[in-house]
Design a protein around this motif. Structure first.
Motif, PDB file in Angstrom:
ATOM      1  N   ALA A  96      -9.592 -57.945 -10.516  1.00  0.00           N
ATOM      2  CA  ALA A  96      -8.144 -57.989 -10.455  1.00  0.00           C
ATOM      3  C   ALA A  96      -7.482 -58.587 -11.825  1.00  0.00           C
ATOM      4  N   PRO A  97      -6.839 -57.526 -12.197  1.00  0.00           N
ATOM      5  CA  PRO A  97      -6.110 -57.953 -13.803  1.00  0.00           C
ATOM      6  C   PRO A  97      -4.711 -58.482 -13.276  1.00  0.00           C
ATOM      7  N   SER A  98      -4.048 -59.141 -14.214  1.00  0.00           N
ATOM      8  CA  SER A  98      -2.518 -59.563 -14.367  1.00  0.00           C
ATOM      9  C   SER A  98      -2.059 -59.944 -12.919  1.00  0.00           C
ATOM     10  N   ILE A 150       1.437 -62.655 -22.523  1.00  0.00           N
ATOM     11  CA  ILE A 150       1.820 -62.647 -21.026  1.00  0.00           C
ATOM     12  C   ILE A 150       1.538 -63.796 -20.119  1.00  0.00           C
ATOM     13  N   ALA A 151       0.106 -63.732 -20.263  1.00  0.00           N
ATOM     14  CA  ALA A 151      -0.741 -64.809 -19.452  1.00  0.00           C
ATOM     15  C   ALA A 151      -1.477 -65.677 -20.628  1.00  0.00           C
ATOM     16  N   GLY A 175      -5.015 -58.400 -26.377  1.00  0.00           N
ATOM     17  CA  GLY A 175      -4.078 -58.864 -25.470  1.00  0.00           C
ATOM     18  C   GLY A 175      -4.227 -58.828 -24.213  1.00  0.00           C
ATOM     19  N   HIS A 176      -3.056 -58.428 -23.280  1.00  0.00           N
ATOM     20  CA  HIS A 176      -3.124 -58.550 -21.913  1.00  0.00           C
ATOM     21  C   HIS A 176      -3.869 -57.418 -21.322  1.00  0.00           C
ATOM     22  N   THR A 177      -3.780 -56.290 -22.002  1.00  0.00           N
ATOM     23  CA  THR A 177      -4.528 -55.041 -21.361  1.00  0.00           C
ATOM     24  C   THR A 177      -5.884 -55.011 -22.195  1.00  0.00           C
ATOM     25  N   CYS A 178      -6.653 -56.221 -22.305  1.00  0.00           N
ATOM     26  CA  CYS A 178      -7.890 -56.017 -22.960  1.00  0.00           C
ATOM     27  C   CYS A 178      -8.930 -55.313 -22.260  1.00  0.00           C
ATOM     28  N   TYR A 179      -9.001 -55.093 -21.021  1.00  0.00           N
ATOM     29  CA  TYR A 179      -9.812 -54.452 -20.222  1.00  0.00           C
ATOM     30  C   TYR A 179      -9.850 -53.063 -20.398  1.00  0.00           C
TER      31      TYR A 179
END
Length: 196
Positions: A96-98, A150-151, A175-179
């Motif tokens: 579960a991201p973001s 963002i987080a 950053g936020h979308t590292c995955y």
């Protein structure tokens, strides 16, 4: 890789998901999505295929109002519960991201016994649950991009310090979308975590 494009009726709403199922698959992995993403991003990134190749049944779910899923009155963690029940999935690994990270925290607090593992990636609003995180007992992987704007990274530390059975993996330069930015490494870390 055969991808099934499916819909499920939950409380009168059509909920869209993609499924990659191998005859031999033992465990199910349900992949949730961030606000700007949908089920196909897991396919396009190669992550779904990596998991399928490891023998997992992979399901990419789209929450109500996102992707091709219709709006629904249920809280999103209840949608996930109904979804799993409808497909007769009694236990599963959850990624579960973001914004779905927050949903997964709520799900783990209510229905943790259904989870074989929980993977939280750059989740928003973690600070809201600080007092309750010690009630999560499921084996948890926390994945964070150190440069997330963002987080904030402190959320990763809150999760690590309060979820007893947790492991933290950090992408120092992402950053936020590292995955998605390093999907190969993410897949490897996740698979090793599940296998351990």
């Amino acid at each position: 890789m055969v991808i099934k494009d499916e819909y499920l009726n939950i409380k009168g709403s059509k909920i869209h998901y993609l499924e990659i199922d191998k005859e031999s698959s033992k465990d199910t992995v349900i992949l949730l999505h961030g606000k700007r993403y949908n089920a196909y991003d897991w396919i396009n990134s190669g992550i779904a295929e990596s998991l399928s190749n490891e023998g997992f049944k992979v399901i990419c779910l789209e929450f109500p109002g996102y992707g091709s899923s219709e709006e629904c009155d249920l809280e999103k963690e209840e949608v996930l519960l109904e979804f799993a029940k409808n497909l007769n999935i009694s236990s599963f690994h959850l990624v579960a991201p973001s914004f779905s990270g927050e949903i997964s925290i709520k799900f783990a607090l209510k229905y943790g016994d259904m989870l074989k593992s929980l993977t939280i990636v750059d989740s928003i609003n973690v600070d809201k649950y600080k007092e309750k995180l010690n009630e999560i007992y499921v084996k948890t992987l926390i994945v964070w991009g150190k440069k997330d704007e963002i987080a904030p990274y402190e959320f990763a530390e809150i999760l690590k310090n309060n979820i007893k059975n947790s492991t933290l993996f950090v992408f120092e330069n992402l950053g936020h979308t590292c995955y998605f930015d390093d999907a190969k490494k993410f897949s490897e870390v996740f698979i090793n975590f599940i296998r351990a």
